[in-house]
Design a protein around this motif. Structure first.
Motif, mmCIF file in Angstrom:
data_model
loop_
_atom_site.group_PDB
_atom_site.id
_atom_site.type_symbol
_atom_site.label_atom_id
_atom_site.label_comp_id
_atom_site.label_asym_id
_atom_site.label_seq_id
_atom_site.Cartn_x
_atom_site.Cartn_y
_atom_site.Cartn_z
ATOM 1 N N PHE A 1 5.053 4.321 8.428
ATOM 2 C CA PHE A 1 3.993 3.333 8.164
ATOM 3 C C PHE A 1 3.096 3.793 7.019
ATOM 4 O O PHE A 1 2.782 3.033 6.105
ATOM 5 C CB PHE A 1 3.177 3.123 9.452
ATOM 6 N N LEU A 2 2.699 5.064 7.053
ATOM 7 C CA LEU A 2 1.833 5.611 6.006
ATOM 8 C C LEU A 2 2.505 5.579 4.641
ATOM 9 O O LEU A 2 1.890 5.225 3.633
ATOM 10 C CB LEU A 2 1.438 7.048 6.360
ATOM 11 N N THR A 3 3.795 5.940 4.608
ATOM 12 C CA THR A 3 4.541 5.914 3.347
ATOM 13 C C THR A 3 4.547 4.509 2.756
ATOM 14 O O THR A 3 4.292 4.307 1.567
ATOM 15 C CB THR A 3 6.003 6.386 3.588
ATOM 16 N N ASP A 4 4.838 3.506 3.611
ATOM 17 C CA ASP A 4 4.853 2.102 3.156
ATOM 18 C C ASP A 4 3.469 1.647 2.709
ATOM 19 O O ASP A 4 3.331 0.892 1.739
ATOM 20 C CB ASP A 4 5.357 1.190 4.282
ATOM 21 N N TYR B 1 -0.165 -0.421 -1.373
ATOM 22 C CA TYR B 1 -1.512 -0.524 -1.937
ATOM 23 C C TYR B 1 -1.684 0.303 -3.211
ATOM 24 O O TYR B 1 -2.781 0.375 -3.763
ATOM 25 C CB TYR B 1 -2.564 -0.119 -0.895
ATOM 26 N N GLY B 2 -0.599 0.952 -3.648
ATOM 27 C CA GLY B 2 -0.658 1.717 -4.893
ATOM 28 C C GLY B 2 -1.654 2.865 -4.846
ATOM 29 O O GLY B 2 -2.370 3.118 -5.815
ATOM 30 N N ILE B 3 -1.714 3.570 -3.704
ATOM 31 C CA ILE B 3 -2.654 4.694 -3.566
ATOM 32 C C ILE B 3 -1.912 6.000 -3.864
ATOM 33 O O ILE B 3 -0.874 6.287 -3.262
ATOM 34 C CB ILE B 3 -3.280 4.721 -2.155
ATOM 35 N N ASP B 4 -2.451 6.770 -4.783
ATOM 36 C CA ASP B 4 -1.782 7.966 -5.283
ATOM 37 C C ASP B 4 -2.175 9.203 -4.471
ATOM 38 O O ASP B 4 -3.128 9.912 -4.801
ATOM 39 C CB ASP B 4 -2.139 8.161 -6.769
ATOM 40 N N VAL B 5 -1.450 9.437 -3.375
ATOM 41 C CA VAL B 5 -1.637 10.681 -2.620
ATOM 42 C C VAL B 5 -0.261 11.240 -2.256
ATOM 43 O O VAL B 5 0.732 10.513 -2.276
ATOM 44 C CB VAL B 5 -2.482 10.500 -1.326
#
Length: 351
Positions: free
Chosen positions: A329-332, A337-341
C-alpha cells in the motif's frame, strides 16, 4: 421517456435511465443520486398499481432535479417524494414543479470541470442517520476500501434495488479519501462520486481514471476493464494481481477499526448523558479518516523534506500502518502521489 422538464432546452439524453434504476419495477419506492455530464442529479421513484391494461397494471415515475453540486440535493428529497406521488395520482399536472423551478432555478454553466472541481463539502444532518450504518455495513472491509479510495482506484459497488442507500455507500467511500493538507493530491486524479451508473454510462466510465459508483446491473462484473475494485455485498475484490495484497486485513487495520468503534461508543455514551446532545456520527467518521490521512501525508512530506529521505518501519507504525502488511500500500501511495522517499521496510525478520 422524459415526459416533462424545465428548462426545455437542456440536454437530458439518457437521464431517464439514470433516474430509474434497473430492477426498480420490483420495489415500491426509492431515491437515486446520479451524474449527468458536469451535473449531479437526485430523483425520487415510486411505483403504484393501477387497473390499466395499457400500463400493464403498474404506473412508475421518477421526479428529479439537476445541480452543479450534489451536497445540497438532499434538501429537496421530501419535495421530490411528494411530487412523484402526486404525478402518479394525478398525471400531467406540473404546476408545482414549474413553481419549484422558478423559485430555485440557477444558471447551469456547462463549463469544463464545473461541479466536479468543488472542494469536498459534507452532507448535512438530515443524512447523519444513514452514515454510520453504511460504514458499519462494510465492517473491517472499510479499511480495505479506505486504501483503494486513497489510491484513487475505480471502485464499483453492486447491489440490487433499492439503490438509494447504496448511493450513500458511494459517498462514504469518497469521504475515506479526504485530505486537508495543502499541496497533497496535485498529481493524482480527484475522487469522483458517480453514484448510480448503468450500461448507458459505459463509454464515459471507460475514460475515467478514478471514480466511485454503484450499479444494479450484474453485467458490470464481467466488464473488468471498467473498474479496479468490485464490491458485492461485503465482499471487496480486485482482478489486478498487484492490488491483491491490499485485500488482506492486517493488525494495524484491526487496531484502526477498534478505535473507530471505540470513538462511536463514547459518542453514544455522551448522548445518553445529555439528552439534548445530538451525536453526529458522520462527522466522527469523516474526521477519523481525515486525521488518519493527514497523519500519513504529514509524515511522508516530512521524510521527503529530510536529508536521507528514508521511510522506516518506525515511521510506518507512527502513521498507524503495519510495516509489513502495508508495504505494498505504501509503495503504491508514494508512486500515486509522486512523493520522493525511499522505503526501507524490506526484511520481514525485523521487529
Amino acid at each position: 421517456m422524459v415526459e416533462w422538464c424545465l428548462p426545455q432546452d437542456i440536454d437530458l439524453e439518457g437521464v431517464e435511465f439514470k433516474s430509474m434504476a434497473s430492477g426498480s419495477h420490483k420495489i415500491q419506492s426509492d431515491f437515486i443520486y446520479f451524474r449527468k455530464g458536469p451535473f449531479f442529479g437526485l430523483a425520487c421513484f415510486a411505483n403504484m398499481p393501477v387497473e390499466s391494461e395499457l400500463e400493464r397494471g403498474a404506473r412508475m415515475k421518477s421526479v428529479g432535479i439537476l445541480s452543479p453540486s450534489y451536497t445540497l440535493l438532499y434538501r429537496y428529497m421530501h419535495f421530490l417524494e411528494n411530487q412523484v406521488r402526486h404525478q402518479l395520482e394525478t398525471p400531467g399536472h406540473y404546476s408545482h414543479l414549474a413553481a419549484f423551478y422558478e423559485d430555485k432555478k440557477g444558471v447551469l454553466h456547462a463549463g469544463p470541470g464545473r461541479g466536479s472541481s468543488l472542494p469536498p463539502v459534507y452532507w448535512l444532518p438530515s443524512i447523519h442517520r444513514y452514515m454510520y450504518p453504511e460504514m458499519k455495513f462494510f465492517g473491517e472491509q472499510i479499511l480495505i476500501l479506505w486504501k483503494f479510495a486513497l489510491l484513487r482506484k475505480r471502485i464499483l459497488i453492486f447491489s440490487p434495488p433499492p439503490v438509494g442507500v447504496v448511493c450513500y455507500r458511494v459517498y462514504c467511500c469518497c469521504c475515506l479519501a479526504n485530505v486537508s493538507l495543502p499541496g497533497i493530491g496535485g498529481t493524482i486524479p480527484e475522487s469522483k462520486p458517480f453514484f448510480y451508473v448503468n450500461v448507458a454510462d459505459i463509454e464515459s466510465l471507460e475514460v475515467e481514471m478514478s471514480y466511485v459508483a454503484c450499479t444494479t446491473e450484474k453485467i458490470f462484473e464481467e466488464k473488468r476493464e471498467l473498474y479496479d475494485v468490485y464490491v458485492d455485498n461485503q465482499n471487496v475484490k480486485t482482478h489486478h494481481d498487484h492490488l491483491q495484497p491490499l485485500l488482506k486485513i492486517n493488525s494495524a487495520d484491526r487496531e484502526k477499526y477498534r478505535r473507530l468503534n471505540e470513538q462511536r461508543q463514547m459518542l453514544l455514551y455522551s448522548q445518553e448523558l445529555e439528552e439534548d446532545y445530538n451525536p453526529c456520527e458522520e462527522d466522527l467518521f469523516v474526521l477519523f479518516f481525515l486525521e488518519q490521512n493527514n497523519r500519513i501525508f504529514q509524515t511522508l512530506l516530512e521524510v521527503s523534506a529530510s536529508q536521507d529521505k528514508t521511510l522506516t518501519a518506525e515511521h510506518a507504525r507512527g502513521m498507524g500502518l503495519d510495516p509489513q502488511g502495508d508495504r505494498s500500500f505504501l509503495t503504491d501511495l508514494l508512486e500515486a502521489y509522486g512523493i520522493d522517499v525511499m522505503l526501507v521496510i524490506d526484511n520481514p525478520c525485523c521487529p
